[in-house]
Design a protein around this motif. Structure first.
Motif, PDB file in Angstrom:
ATOM      1  N   ILE A  13      -0.258  10.176  -2.986  1.00  0.00           N
ATOM      2  CA  ILE A  13      -0.746  10.391  -1.621  1.00  0.00           C
ATOM      3  C   ILE A  13       0.429  10.587  -0.666  1.00  0.00           C
ATOM      4  O   ILE A  13       0.406  11.451   0.195  1.00  0.00           O
ATOM      5  N   LEU A  14       1.455   9.781  -0.833  1.00  0.00           N
ATOM      6  CA  LEU A  14       2.632   9.889   0.028  1.00  0.00           C
ATOM      7  C   LEU A  14       3.826  10.424  -0.747  1.00  0.00           C
ATOM      8  O   LEU A  14       3.977  10.186  -1.939  1.00  0.00           O
ATOM      9  N   VAL A  15       4.680  11.123  -0.013  1.00  0.00           N
ATOM     10  CA  VAL A  15       5.914  11.634  -0.588  1.00  0.00           C
ATOM     11  C   VAL A  15       7.025  10.630  -0.260  1.00  0.00           C
ATOM     12  O   VAL A  15       7.191  10.260   0.899  1.00  0.00           O
TER      13      VAL A  15
ATOM     14  N   LYS B 244       0.520   4.132  -2.632  1.00  0.00           N
ATOM     15  CA  LYS B 244       0.245   5.504  -2.204  1.00  0.00           C
ATOM     16  C   LYS B 244       1.281   6.486  -2.734  1.00  0.00           C
ATOM     17  O   LYS B 244       0.972   7.651  -2.957  1.00  0.00           O
TER      18      LYS B 244
ATOM     19  N   THR C 109       0.389   7.034  -6.455  1.00  0.00           N
ATOM     20  CA  THR C 109      -0.795   7.853  -6.676  1.00  0.00           C
ATOM     21  C   THR C 109      -0.598   9.288  -6.188  1.00  0.00           C
ATOM     22  O   THR C 109      -1.459  10.130  -6.405  1.00  0.00           O
TER      23      THR C 109
ATOM     24  N   VAL D  86      -8.176   5.332  -8.919  1.00  0.00           N
ATOM     25  CA  VAL D  86      -7.762   4.616  -7.719  1.00  0.00           C
ATOM     26  C   VAL D  86      -8.962   3.974  -7.041  1.00  0.00           C
ATOM     27  O   VAL D  86      -9.995   4.614  -6.862  1.00  0.00           O
TER      28      VAL D  86
ATOM     29  N   GLN E 159     -14.289   5.712  -2.244  1.00  0.00           N
ATOM     30  CA  GLN E 159     -13.891   7.016  -2.765  1.00  0.00           C
ATOM     31  C   GLN E 159     -15.122   7.902  -2.954  1.00  0.00           C
ATOM     32  O   GLN E 159     -15.015   9.030  -3.385  1.00  0.00           O
TER      33      GLN E 159
ATOM     34  N   ARG F  11      -8.351  10.215  -0.226  1.00  0.00           N
ATOM     35  CA  ARG F  11      -9.062  10.390  -1.494  1.00  0.00           C
ATOM     36  C   ARG F  11      -9.000  11.826  -1.988  1.00  0.00           C
ATOM     37  O   ARG F  11      -9.136  12.077  -3.170  1.00  0.00           O
TER      38      ARG F  11
ATOM     39  N   ALA G  23      -3.647  13.106 -10.878  1.00  0.00           N
ATOM     40  CA  ALA G  23      -4.979  12.595 -10.561  1.00  0.00           C
ATOM     41  C   ALA G  23      -5.830  12.416 -11.820  1.00  0.00           C
ATOM     42  O   ALA G  23      -6.677  11.533 -11.879  1.00  0.00           O
ATOM     43  N   ARG G  24      -5.585  13.257 -12.817  1.00  0.00           N
ATOM     44  CA  ARG G  24      -6.375  13.172 -14.042  1.00  0.00           C
ATOM     45  C   ARG G  24      -6.070  11.922 -14.867  1.00  0.00           C
ATOM     46  O   ARG G  24      -6.883  11.482 -15.656  1.00  0.00           O
TER      47      ARG G  24
ATOM     48  N   ARG H 290       0.311  16.468  -8.093  1.00  0.00           N
ATOM     49  CA  ARG H 290      -0.815  15.647  -7.669  1.00  0.00           C
ATOM     50  C   ARG H 290      -2.027  15.801  -8.558  1.00  0.00           C
ATOM     51  O   ARG H 290      -2.635  14.822  -8.975  1.00  0.00           O
ATOM     52  N   GLN H 291      -2.379  17.055  -8.808  1.00  0.00           N
ATOM     53  CA  GLN H 291      -3.642  17.269  -9.507  1.00  0.00           C
ATOM     54  C   GLN H 291      -3.569  16.812 -10.963  1.00  0.00           C
ATOM     55  O   GLN H 291      -4.532  16.251 -11.479  1.00  0.00           O
TER      56      GLN H 291
ATOM     57  N   LEU I 251      -6.431  13.492  -2.137  1.00  0.00           N
ATOM     58  CA  LEU I 251      -5.148  13.665  -2.798  1.00  0.00           C
ATOM     59  C   LEU I 251      -5.113  13.035  -4.187  1.00  0.00           C
ATOM     60  O   LEU I 251      -4.153  13.201  -4.914  1.00  0.00           O
TER      61      LEU I 251
ATOM     62  N   SER J   1       0.822  -1.202   0.000  1.00  0.00           N
ATOM     63  CA  SER J   1       0.000   0.000   0.000  1.00  0.00           C
ATOM     64  C   SER J   1       0.858   1.255   0.000  1.00  0.00           C
ATOM     65  O   SER J   1       0.504   2.243  -0.622  1.00  0.00           O
TER      66      SER J   1
ATOM     67  N   PHE K 155      -9.566   1.898  -3.504  1.00  0.00           N
ATOM     68  CA  PHE K 155      -9.107   1.267  -2.274  1.00  0.00           C
ATOM     69  C   PHE K 155     -10.243   0.391  -1.772  1.00  0.00           C
ATOM     70  O   PHE K 155     -11.299   0.901  -1.412  1.00  0.00           O
TER      71      PHE K 155
END
Lengths: 331, 270
Positions: free
Chosen positions: A73-75, A68, A71, A101, A108, B101, A96-97, A92-93, B103, A64, A103
């Motif tokens: 979420i995490l650096v 993450k 995706t 994702v 979501q 979510r 995201a496009r 990120r943005q 993010l 995970s 989970f």
């Protein structure tokens, strides 16, 4: 062409060390000690566009955490990640496009909204063109049978329904890559099969790259050509599923019901691994002894009531690999 | 840029609608929430009145002036609640994984959190504060010019930003510690209670702290000095002009802190 590029990825977490007792708790209030845990320890791999990859490992292996980071979420603590040319946590943005994702453990979708409103909202958030949205909805409603719960608030959906809604939501904006974190967890057999065929379809029809984590080995067997196996934050195996079976599937298990106990069964390459009453489980290596040789040896010495051979299950293979905790190099 | 702001706003207003609808689903709780808060604040006002009945004034502030001071702080606080109060639950969003979510969507996570709730319950406080301010205005025989109304407006907006900034700041701590709600109760409540009284009754250290570090003094005390024409205080009245710029600057700093925290986000669980 590779769409995901991961090089020497590390992620460490600092965990406060708990000290024993009240005195310890007080002490740690002022002077806290930390343990550093390497959740991801030098992972590298690359995934081609259109691939369907199973990313698997036991709990706490770093699956995970990797997902993450991919995706955004995490650096990461260090290392390089490129997802279709983007560095996820920096952009990120934009990232995201191009990704979707799911989970399995968490929805979501908006809990209080009827399912259809969540979709409408996502249409707005992702600026999905109206005709594209309509086409996708028509299709998902049909394949995933969304109609039966489209107007029900998400919190009232069954797990299987929620999962279907979630995967539709993740695909509405036509992502190039989709990350599925345990998409079949808690689903019954029928729902699982349905989910799998849907995943297969979007991969084949739309060329969506799929990265899938799961605990259910049959997901991998039915879906993925390639498997990345990780443990303790490291890649243990990266390659074809068939190959791992061939290499590690050499040991098989013979189950025999005898009239009497096996007193002393010593034969090269054979091992009694379990015994319940008169039923015995014998592990043997195909290379050393064939099944028929083994069976004839047993029937020479004992009265056999029943006999069967267990095929190597992928799950067992994987467990063996974990237990040996050797990085495997197979080619 | 403009286009993405527009999209953000559209998203926000849609979510506001959703949030109001959700809260209205529980009608009884909705009404009680509004009533409850209005009563709580009215109770505080009555306590003040009782106190002033025996003391006459506190440091040269009479009851109606205190009511104005109180009303002004409650007014901006209630607006702040409407938009930002749920930031105190930031740790919950993190622990439960809701934050993950935000993010993976092409909208800034801050906007996502703001859009999570539009707290209708705060209308109880809003109602109370407006009534209290009107009564104080009449009783004090105030007659503001246009410029004073502007100062008042600046104080309300700036005050909202200062208190909202505090909530954002505290919630940002959760990115490092995962726990932040306690901090809210230990930092925000004392500060809120402090604001019910003229700042000058408190020790110098506290006065400096809430003026220059966490600028609560700008929420109601300093603008009240200006608006009520109280010149015999240790603060010059012109301080009251600065609530709006202070609010904007403070909120910007808090938001920056929050975005830095974002990079330290340790998503929970697997």
């Amino acid at each position: 062409m590779s769409i995901i590029e991961v090089k020497h990825l590390y992620k460490e977490f600092k965990i406060p060390k708990r000290q024993e007792g009240l005195a310890g708790a007080l002490r740690s209030l002022f002077h806290r000690q930390y343990l550093t845990k390497l959740a991801v320890n030098d992972i590298s791999f690359s995934i081609d566009s259109g691939e369907m990859v199973g990313y698997i490992g036991p709990n706490g292996a770093g699956k995970s955490t990797t997902i993450k980071m991919l995706t955004g979420i995490l650096v990461p603590s260090s290392g390089d990640i490129r997802v279709n040319g983007l560095i996820p946590y920096k952009e990120r943005q934009r990232n995201a496009r191009q990704i979707g994702v799911v989970f399995g453990q968490r929805s979501q979708l908006w809990w209080d909204l009827p399912t259809i409103e969540s979709f409408e909202l996502l249409k707005q958030v992702f600026q999905i063109p109206a005709d594209r949205y309509r086409q996708n909805m028509v299709r998902f409603r049909k394949i995933l049978d969304l109609d039966e719960f489209l107007h029900t608030p998400v919190r009232q959906l069954s797990l299987g329904q929620r999962m279907r809604a979630d995967i539709a939501a993740a695909l509405l904006h036509d992502p190039k890559i989709i990350f599925l974190d345990e998409p079949t967890i808690g689903l019954d057999v029928v729902a699982k099969e349905r989910m799998r065929s849907f995943i297969r379809e979007i991969n084949q029809d739309r060329g969506v790259t799929v990265i899938l984590t799961t605990h259910d080995m049959s997901d991998i067997e039915k879906l993925c050509q390639r498997m990345i196996l990780i443990d303790n934050g490291q890649v243990m195996y990266d390659g074809e599923l068939a190959k791992i079976k061939e290499t590690f599937g050499k040991t098989r298990i013979l189950i025999v019901d005898l009239e009497e106990d096996i007193v002393d069964f010593s034969l090269a390459g054979v091992e009694v691994i379990k015994q319940e009453g008169n039923r015995h489980w014998l592990k043997f290596n195909r290379d050393t002894i064939t099944a028929s040789q083994l069976i004839s040896r047993i029937s020479e010495n004992y009265n056999v009531r029943d006999i069967s051979i267990q095929d190597p299950e992928i799950e067992v293979l994987i467990r063996n690999i974990y237990e040996n905790t050797l990085p495997l190099i197979i080619d | 840029m403009f286009e993405s702001c527009l999209r953000g706003l559209k998203f926000y207003f849609y979510m506001v609608g959703v949030s109001i609808k959700t809260q209205l689903q529980y009608r009884y709780a909705f009404v009680m929430n509004i009533l409850g808060w209005a009563m709580t604040y009215a109770g505080t006002a009555i306590t003040m009145w009782v106190m002033l009945y025996s003391f006459q004034t506190i440091r040269g502030w009479m009851f109606w002036e205190l009511l104005f001071l109180f009303g002004l702080s409650v007014l901006s606080w209630s607006i702040c609640i409407i938009f930002f109060f749920h930031f105190r639950n930031m740790d919950e969003y993190i622990v439960e994984g809701t934050f993950d979510r935000f993010l993976v969507r092409p909208i800034h996570p801050f906007l996502h959190v703001v859009a999570l709730k539009f707290d209708v319950g705060a209308f109880g406080q809003l109602l109370f504060s407006i009534v209290a301010l009107i009564i104080a205005y009449v009783q004090l025989g105030l007659n503001w010019q246009f410029s004073q109304w502007l100062i008042f407006l600046g104080a309300v907006i700036g005050g909202t930003l200062i208190q909202g900034g505090m909530l954002v700041l505290i919630s940002g701590v959760a990115f490092w510690t995962t726990r932040s709600e306690r901090l809210f109760w230990t930092l925000m409540w004392p500060a809120k209670n402090l604001m019910n009284y003229p700042l000058t009754i408190f020790p110098r250290v506290i006065q400096l702290l809430v003026t220059f570090v966490l600028p609560f003094a700008f929420v109601n005390f300093l603008p009240a000095l200006l608006l009520l024409g109280k010149t015999k205080e240790s603060f010059a009245p012109y301080w009251g002009f600065f609530t709006l710029p202070v609010g904007i600057i403070f909120f910007t700093i808090c938001l920056k802190f929050w975005t830095i925290g974002l990079n330290h986000y340790k998503s929970a669980g697997s």
